[in-house]
Design an enzyme around this catalytic site. Structure first.
Site, short mmCIF file in Angstrom:
data_model
loop_
_atom_site.label_atom_id
_atom_site.label_comp_id
_atom_site.label_asym_id
_atom_site.label_seq_id
_atom_site.Cartn_x
_atom_site.Cartn_y
_atom_site.Cartn_z
CB SER A 35 -0.94 0.01 1.21
OG SER A 35 -0.20 0.05 2.42
N GLY A 97 -6.40 0.46 9.65
CA GLY A 97 -7.20 1.41 8.89
C GLY A 97 -8.46 0.73 8.37
N GLY A 99 -10.50 1.35 5.90
CA GLY A 99 -10.69 1.20 4.46
C GLY A 99 -10.19 -0.13 3.93
CE1 TYR A 107 -8.49 -12.93 13.42
CE2 TYR A 107 -7.65 -12.34 11.24
CZ TYR A 107 -7.43 -12.69 12.57
OH TYR A 107 -6.15 -12.78 13.04
CB ILE A 158 -12.61 2.14 0.40
CG1 ILE A 158 -12.63 0.76 -0.27
CG2 ILE A 158 -13.76 2.28 1.40
CD1 ILE A 158 -13.89 0.44 -1.02
CE1 TYR A 389 -8.56 -11.95 6.01
CE2 TYR A 389 -7.02 -11.54 7.81
CZ TYR A 389 -8.17 -11.21 7.11
OH TYR A 389 -8.93 -10.14 7.52
CE1 TYR A 392 -3.30 -10.84 9.78
CE2 TYR A 392 -3.67 -13.20 9.90
CZ TYR A 392 -3.80 -11.94 10.46
OH TYR A 392 -4.40 -11.78 11.68
#
Length: 489
Positions: A35, A97, A99, A107, A158, A389, A392
């Site tokens: 990100s 965060g 978003g 979860y 988002i 996941y 992760y």
């Protein structure tokens, strides 16, 4: 750092015109830094959503609008100010965060009762590839489906989520019970695997496993059984004595607290910490780490656990595993309801973490250790695919260095994160972002769609093709084609 929605629209419009890539961050918790960093050679701009963090709670209809830059801790706090009997089922780490958190699933300790954060997202405001602000109605149900668990950085930016709040008791019960290998951790953990996903859905018991020392100074492993029960301590003790007496949990181990106090407890804040600390929106620690994930569908035998501990104690540093129970509502929601597919049949999820404080000095040693541990676990976890996941993020699973991954290349990680839902995500990506503007090392790829596909006889032409539509063999197929020679019927 946009301070208004229009700034995000302008960023997308300008970046497209100038052919500059965007990276979008809300809380900065991307495990591989995708990100805010890039393995690609193209220049990029970071759109940091940290100043868009407004939370508006509406108790009358049990909902809230929360902007993408707010942390999950801020959201929890704002809910608690308005109501002592409402909560939201999302993460345990309060500096996440909102978003990006919800785009991957989200979860937490309420998921066995109410599902994921993504399951309880009911509307959205998002900037699409054309710089337009869309909500659920204007984007349509396909795109709304994709962004609730289909991973961040794939379909748009988002701006804010509308979430459904859930009821919680005015008092809940939390506890932590520690067991070492010498205290029978192996047998207790084996029994936990039998009951963790089947026990009362009001009860969430995760296990934090780490290296420790015996009173004599010898190496050992300790498991911290940390629980949240949506009810009072007396009832919790009855449930534990009936379904999990092996742990030996007693009423003295438990504390009755408010829901917001349970958030602080599970996030490991010191006892007595005021909820206002959540407004600081800071992580409780900062270090270097490498993490990986697995899903377990069959209990690991005690012999497998023995081998795990031998390898676990090979790392002298802050080696850590977290076992998170599923079941309850997670088993009732179909795999296809959102892109997040890890549902019925999953007993628990494992997160492996190797962490260190000295930067590059010992990085390779710790990275090698966590990869070896992950390899050891291969025969004990989910297979075909081995699941992972998406929040992760793990670039070991494969990546595209230019963001232009093919369907085959991307399916290496896509099938692990999304299972069969990956095909539908590719189809939606192709429709809404065909030029692959929103991309990163593990993004969902678009496909070049075959024109006039009804005129192509896939039985007789010299072509290899696979129907990747959500319902193969039915109406509205979409094909990925691996060769160029086509003959028309």
């Amino acid at each position: 750092m946009p301070t208004d929605e229009s700034h995000v629209q302008a960023a997308v419009t300008c970046a497209k015109k100038l052919k500059v890539q965007l990276r979008v961050r809300s809380g900065g918790h991307d495990y591989e830094g995708a990100s805010y960093a890039s393995e690609m050679e193209d220049p990029f701009v970071i759109v940091d959503m940290a100043k868009l963090r407004m939370v508006t709670v509406n108790i009358e209809d049990s909902s809230a609008w929360v902007q993408a830059g707010a942390t999950i801790g801020e959201l929890y706090y704002r809910i608690s100010v308005e109501s002592k009997v409402h909560g939201y089922p999302a993460g345990l780490c309060t500096s996440l965060g909102v978003g990006g958190h919800i785009t991957g699933g989200a979860y937490g300790p309420l998921m066995r009762k109410y599902g994921l954060g993504a399951d309880n997202a009911i509307d959205v405001r998002m900037v699409d590839v054309n710089g337009q602000v869309l909500d659920r109605k204007s984007m349509g149900e396909d795109l709304f489906w994709a962004i609730r668990g289909g991973g961040g950085g794939n379909f748009g930016i988002i701006l804010s989520w509308k979430i459904q709040l859930v009821p919680v008791p005015e008092k809940v019960t939390v506890f932590t019970v520690a067991k070492t290998l010498e205290q029978g951790l192996n047998k207790i953990l084996y029994k936990w695997q039998q009951v963790a996903d089947k026990i009362d859905e009001n009860l969430f018991i995760r296990v934090i496993i780490q290296n420790s020392k015996t009173p004599k100074g010898d190496k050992t492993v300790i498991g911290l059984f940390q629980g949240l029960y949506l009810g009072r301590a007396d009832q919790l003790v009855k449930v534990m004595q009936r379904d999990f007496p092996e742990l030996g949990m007693q009423k003295k181990d438990a504390s009755e607290v408010s829901w917001i106090e349970s958030v602080l407890y599970i996030a490991n804040y010191p006892s007595g910490t005021k909820p206002e600390i959540l407004l600081e929106a800071k992580p409780s620690f900062i270090n270097y780490f490498k993490a990986k994930s697995d899903y377990v569908r069959t209990p690991i035998p005690e012999s497998g656990l023995d081998g795990l501990w031998k390898r676990f104690m090979e790392d002298e540093s802050a080696a850590l595993m977290i076992w998170t129970p599923y079941g309850g509502m997670m088993s009732k929601i179909p795999e296809s309801q959102t892109p997040f597919p890890h549902r019925n049949g999953t007993i628990y999820m494992i997160q492996y973490v190797a962490s260190w404080m000295d930067g590059k000095t010992s990085e390779s040693r710790h990275m090698e250790w966590v990869r070896k541990l992950y390899n050891y676990m291969t025969s004990y976890v989910s297979m075909f695919p081995r699941e992972a996941y998406v929040n992760y993020r793990d670039l070991d699973l494969g990546m595209s260095e230019d963001g232009g991954a093919s369907f085959i290349q991307a399916s290496a990680w896509g099938s692990m994160y999304y299972k069969d839902n990956f095909n539908r995500l590719v189809k939606i990506k192709t429709k809404f972002d065909p030029e692959n503007f929103f991309r990163h090392e593990q993004s969902i790829p678009p496909l070049p769609v075959m024109e006039n596909k009804e005129n192509i006889d896939l039985e007789t032409c010299d072509v290899q093709a696979v129907d990747i539509s959500p319902n193969p063999g039915r109406s509205d197929p979409m094909y990925i084609v691996y060769s160029r020679k086509l003959s028309t019927a």
